[in-house]
Design an enzyme around this catalytic site. Structure first.
Site, PDB file in Angstrom:
ATOM      1  N   CYS A   2      19.165  13.704  54.726  1.00 59.41           N
ATOM      2  CA  CYS A   2      20.072  12.876  53.928  1.00 59.41           C
ATOM      3  C   CYS A   2      19.352  12.207  52.763  1.00 59.41           C
ATOM      4  O   CYS A   2      18.176  11.871  52.857  1.00 59.41           O
ATOM      5  CB  CYS A   2      20.689  11.797  54.789  1.00 59.41           C
ATOM      6  N   ARG A  27      16.230  18.781  49.713  1.00 53.02           N
ATOM      7  CA  ARG A  27      15.862  18.226  51.012  1.00 53.02           C
ATOM      8  C   ARG A  27      16.760  18.734  52.133  1.00 53.02           C
ATOM      9  O   ARG A  27      16.486  18.487  53.296  1.00 53.02           O
ATOM     10  CB  ARG A  27      15.924  16.701  50.954  1.00 53.02           C
ATOM     11  N   TRP A  74      23.079  15.398  55.905  1.00 51.21           N
ATOM     12  CA  TRP A  74      22.653  16.475  56.801  1.00 51.21           C
ATOM     13  C   TRP A  74      23.158  16.062  58.171  1.00 51.21           C
ATOM     14  O   TRP A  74      22.706  15.065  58.741  1.00 51.21           O
ATOM     15  CB  TRP A  74      21.129  16.591  56.773  1.00 51.21           C
ATOM     16  N   ASN A 100      21.176   6.662  55.611  1.00 54.82           N
ATOM     17  CA  ASN A 100      20.270   7.694  56.136  1.00 54.82           C
ATOM     18  C   ASN A 100      19.717   7.174  57.449  1.00 54.82           C
ATOM     19  O   ASN A 100      19.363   6.000  57.532  1.00 54.82           O
ATOM     20  CB  ASN A 100      19.066   7.910  55.214  1.00 54.82           C
ATOM     21  N   GLY A 101      19.591   8.031  58.444  1.00 49.03           N
ATOM     22  CA  GLY A 101      19.013   7.617  59.715  1.00 49.03           C
ATOM     23  C   GLY A 101      20.022   7.746  60.841  1.00 49.03           C
ATOM     24  O   GLY A 101      21.061   8.394  60.688  1.00 49.03           O
ATOM     25  N   GLU A 479       2.010  30.057  61.807  1.00 53.47           N
ATOM     26  CA  GLU A 479       2.638  29.660  60.539  1.00 53.47           C
ATOM     27  C   GLU A 479       3.404  30.841  59.920  1.00 53.47           C
ATOM     28  O   GLU A 479       4.506  30.687  59.378  1.00 53.47           O
ATOM     29  CB  GLU A 479       1.562  29.130  59.572  1.00 53.47           C
ATOM     30  N   LYS A 483       7.381  30.823  59.002  1.00 50.97           N
ATOM     31  CA  LYS A 483       7.852  31.084  57.638  1.00 50.97           C
ATOM     32  C   LYS A 483       8.904  32.186  57.637  1.00 50.97           C
ATOM     33  O   LYS A 483       9.959  32.052  57.021  1.00 50.97           O
ATOM     34  CB  LYS A 483       6.646  31.486  56.779  1.00 50.97           C
ATOM     35  N   GLU A 486      12.206  30.942  59.389  1.00 49.71           N
ATOM     36  CA  GLU A 486      13.022  29.882  58.775  1.00 49.71           C
ATOM     37  C   GLU A 486      13.762  30.325  57.528  1.00 49.71           C
ATOM     38  O   GLU A 486      14.829  29.783  57.232  1.00 49.71           O
ATOM     39  CB  GLU A 486      12.224  28.592  58.544  1.00 49.71           C
ATOM     40  N   HIS A 502       0.583  40.139  79.037  1.00 49.58           N
ATOM     41  CA  HIS A 502       0.916  39.291  80.192  1.00 49.58           C
ATOM     42  C   HIS A 502       2.405  38.965  80.256  1.00 49.58           C
ATOM     43  O   HIS A 502       2.799  38.057  80.967  1.00 49.58           O
ATOM     44  CB  HIS A 502       0.082  38.004  80.158  1.00 49.58           C
ATOM     45  N   LYS A 597      14.333  19.395  54.190  1.00 51.68           N
ATOM     46  CA  LYS A 597      12.946  19.354  53.734  1.00 51.68           C
ATOM     47  C   LYS A 597      12.168  18.242  54.424  1.00 51.68           C
ATOM     48  O   LYS A 597      11.048  18.422  54.866  1.00 51.68           O
ATOM     49  CB  LYS A 597      12.922  19.149  52.214  1.00 51.68           C
TER      50      LYS A 597
HETATM   51  O1  M6R Z   1       6.685  16.585  55.840  1.00 47.18           O
HETATM   52  P1  M6R Z   1       6.052  17.130  57.073  1.00 47.18           P
HETATM   53  O2  M6R Z   1       4.840  17.924  56.815  1.00 47.18           O
HETATM   54  O3  M6R Z   1       5.782  16.046  58.094  1.00 47.18           O
HETATM   55  O4  M6R Z   1       7.136  18.074  57.699  1.00 47.18           O
HETATM   56  C1  M6R Z   1       6.950  18.702  58.929  1.00 47.18           C
HETATM   57  C2  M6R Z   1       7.934  19.829  59.135  1.00 47.18           C
HETATM   58  O5  M6R Z   1       9.241  19.335  59.158  1.00 47.18           O
HETATM   59  C3  M6R Z   1       7.808  20.898  58.058  1.00 47.18           C
HETATM   60  O6  M6R Z   1       6.517  21.389  57.968  1.00 47.18           O
HETATM   61  C4  M6R Z   1       8.772  22.062  58.358  1.00 47.18           C
HETATM   62  O7  M6R Z   1       8.356  22.724  59.508  1.00 47.18           O
HETATM   63  C5  M6R Z   1       8.856  23.036  57.173  1.00 47.18           C
HETATM   64  N1  M6R Z   1      10.214  23.412  56.947  1.00 47.18           N
HETATM   65  C6  M6R Z   1       8.134  24.292  57.392  1.00 47.18           C
HETATM   66  O8  M6R Z   1       8.247  25.166  56.321  1.00 47.18           O
END
Ligand code: M6R
Length: 602
Positions: A2, A27, A74, A100-101, A479, A483, A486, A502, A597
């Site tokens: 948000c 975001r 969001w 927000n929150g 990672e 990627k 997502e 296993h 984000k």
């Molecule tokens: O801002 P941050 O690094 O704390 O965020 C952590 C995760 O939310 C962030 O890395 C998220 O996994 C990304 N979308 C990955 O691409």
């Protein structure tokens, strides 16, 4: 997640709100809205589900507004519908609020105070605005006192912007745990959850602390504690370059940010080393980290994945035992801590609620902490004992790329500085090797066309995929898998290559893509054995290897860099692979579904 923008004063309120909301789009959100108040107690509410562009079509830009609040939502409590979108209004529409929150006790408050009030949404936010009106009416309070009274009973995280249409000369704000700033201007003031959203109208900002009550008029800002004590605070200049927010000729921010990595890496070498190549870190910080008998790296998502590479660097180079923890787990089940622990919070945004919650715990224990973040002045940076910046420039694409490599680079430089301060002999020259890494990144980036073709042949139609590797390659594969999943929505899992047999090997079918990362000689032969095992079961095995350990039929071979830093180059191939897969599938690369984000709820 948000976002909030609020504006009071001279200027086109609608323009500032809508431009701000557009800047917050990256975001992640699923609905948006604005509320405008005119001088004569008239208010206008506009809300839409979906993109800001939908909202823009409905907003009347000619209304003579003097104050306004805007929001990107969001969904947390209730689906993404128009009714659940912010701003929310009190029953008599006197008050309008953005939030927000998460208000944790909203059900209890509803039962206690609002049994007879008609509510129109499923949100926790509507309870807050209804309460403000309830206190104003039932306890005959002024708006400010009713707001304060509400802040005293709500529990949870919030950043709030409030308008009373009976007094549109004032905009109210408050925060707890969620980020919110005040922007200062000539004949206007703003509230904003991220300075980036209003940087084109002002670069002068004031921090708000948790549990303060803010009143803004067009030419004054008052910060008060709940006790009524007025707080004086210096403003600061936000060092943001509005042009950093532009995509330029790139189709997506993600590609731009992938391309920026060699530049960011070189910038970090310069920022953290002097002309003689000696590391320059604050002496107190180096002392605190060197004194630690154990480091605990705490993070989420991509930052957590970077933490595993950091662990290896800190153990091998600085000789400090290091653990990596998921922030969302850490605060609720503390491991048995060492005698002299130090906590490193890795967070691109510096605002991630899960990480912040863990930092609150660490601070309660009175233990030292270091936040490594991309955002100067962010919550985790302010609340930790020390901060190191990533200097990566704004990362707009939801999928993190340059922040990951910047986090690893900062940890490599830090580990090397600790090594030097402890008098441990270097096994390689950090500055020289990082410079080589930057050049190798460039050579990989020059191969985009080959990677795209390769993606089109191997990944476009699949529903699932696997990444495998051992040790550092395994950490990179974590990672790489995140990627790919997502942004392309292909179910992708990463496995320590030795673990496949296993259990997971049962999932391999004819044509399943299995991408093996091989950089380390010592484990490469074993990983190759695992590649053969999956090939024998029909997998479409693909090998990305480093030149030194490459075989002739490997699909992608990258120039050799020192093993400890190999993740920095290896990951670039996998970032491009994810990018071209999402692109080929016609997806919105920068704004993948369901994601935000900056994740500011726990
Ligand atoms: O801002 P941050 O690094 O704390 O965020 C952590 C995760 O939310 C962030 O890395 C998220 O996994 C990304 N979308 C990955 O691409």
């Amino acid at each position: 997640m948000c976002g909030i923008v609020g504006f009071i004063g001279h200027g086109n309120v609608q323009d500032v709100l809508m431009n701000g909301l557009e800047k917050l789009e990256y975001r992640g959100y699923d609905s948006a809205g604005i509320y405008l108040a005119e001088g004569g107690q008239t208010g206008h509410l506009f809300k839409e589900v979906g993109r800001i562009a939908n909202l823009k079509e409905t907003v009347d830009f000619d209304l003579p507004a003097v104050v306004g609040i805007g929001h990107t939502r969001w969904a947390t409590h209730g689906m993404a519908t128009k009714a659940n979108a912010h701003p929310h209004q009190s029953m008599n529409q006197r008050y309008s609020l953005v939030h927000n929150g998460v208000i944790e006790n909203y059900q209890a408050l509803k039962t206690e105070y609002l049994k007879n009030i008609q509510l129109n949404s499923e949100t926790d936010t509507e309870i807050v605005v209804a309460l403000i009106e309830w206190f104003a009416n039932n306890e005959s309070l002024s708006t400010k006192d009713a707001f304060k009274r509400t802040l005293e009973v709500i529990e949870g995280s919030y950043a709030l912007g409030l308008i009373d249409k009976e007094n549109p000369e004032v905009l109210y704000a408050a925060k707890n745990k969620s980020p919110l700033l005040i922007g200062l201007g000539q004949d206007f003031n703003v509230i904003v959850s991220d300075a980036m959203a209003t940087i084109d109208v002002t670069n002068e900002y004031l921090e708000i602390k948790d549990k303060e009550l803010i009143t803004l008029t067009k030419d004054a800002v008052t910060i008060e504690k709940f006790t009524g004590e007025v707080v004086q605070r210096e403003s600061y200049i936000a060092e943001l370059d509005a042009s950093d927010l532009e995509k330029g000729t790139y189709p997506f921010y993600m590609l731009k940010e992938i391309d920026e990595q060699p530049t960011v890496l070189r910038r970090l070498i310069q920022s953290y080393q002097d002309e003689q190549g000696q590391a320059v870190f604050e002496a107190d910080l180096l002392k605190a980290v060197s004194a630690a008998d154990r480091i605990y790296i705490i993070a989420c998502g991509t930052s957590y994945n970077a933490g595993w590479i950091g662990r290896s660097l800190l153990e091998k180079i600085a000789h400090i035992p290091t653990e990596v923890h998921l922030a969302s787990e850490f605060a609720y089940e503390l491991p048995l801590l060492s005698q002299q622990p130090l906590f490193i919070f890795l967070t691109q945004s510096g605002e991630t609620a899960d990480s912040r919650q863990a930092l609150v715990k660490v601070n309660e224990l009175g233990l030292p902490s270091l936040t490594i973040t991309n955002v100067k002045g962010s919550t985790l940076s302010r609340e930790a004992s020390y901060t190191l910046l990533l200097h990566a420039g704004p990362e707009i694409a939801v999928a993190s790329t340059k922040a990951y490599t910047a986090q690893i680079t900062v940890m490599a430089l830090l580990a090397d500085a600790i090594r030097a301060s402890k008098g441990i002999e270097a096994s390689f020259n950090m500055e020289r090797e990082l410079s080589l890494v930057a050049s190798v990144m460039e050579s990989i980036l020059a191969e985009k066309a080959a990677i795209q073709t390769w993606v089109e042949d191997s990944l476009m139609e699949t529903r699932n995929a696997f990444y495998i590797g051992r040790t550092l390659d395994y950490y990179v594969s974590m990672e790489a898998a995140l990627k790919l999943k997502e942004i392309s929505y292909i179910q992708t899992e990463s496995f320590a290559a030795g673990e496949l047999k296993h259990g997971t090997i049962a999932l391999i079918e004819e044509g399943t893509p299995v991408i093996a990362l091989i950089t380390e000689e010592i484990v490469g032969a074993h990983t190759r054995g695992n590649v053969e095992e999956v090939r024998a079961r029909g997998a479409n095995a693909i090998v990305i290897s480093m030149q030194e350990v490459a075989r002739v039929d490997d699909q992608f071979v990258i120039p050799t860099v020192t093993t400890a830093l190999a993740p920095l180059v290896m990951v670039v191939v996998t970032q491009l692979l994810a990018y071209y897969t999402a692109l080929g599938r016609g997806l919105d690369v920068d704004k993948p579904r369901n994601l935000a984000k900056s994740v500011t709820v726990e």
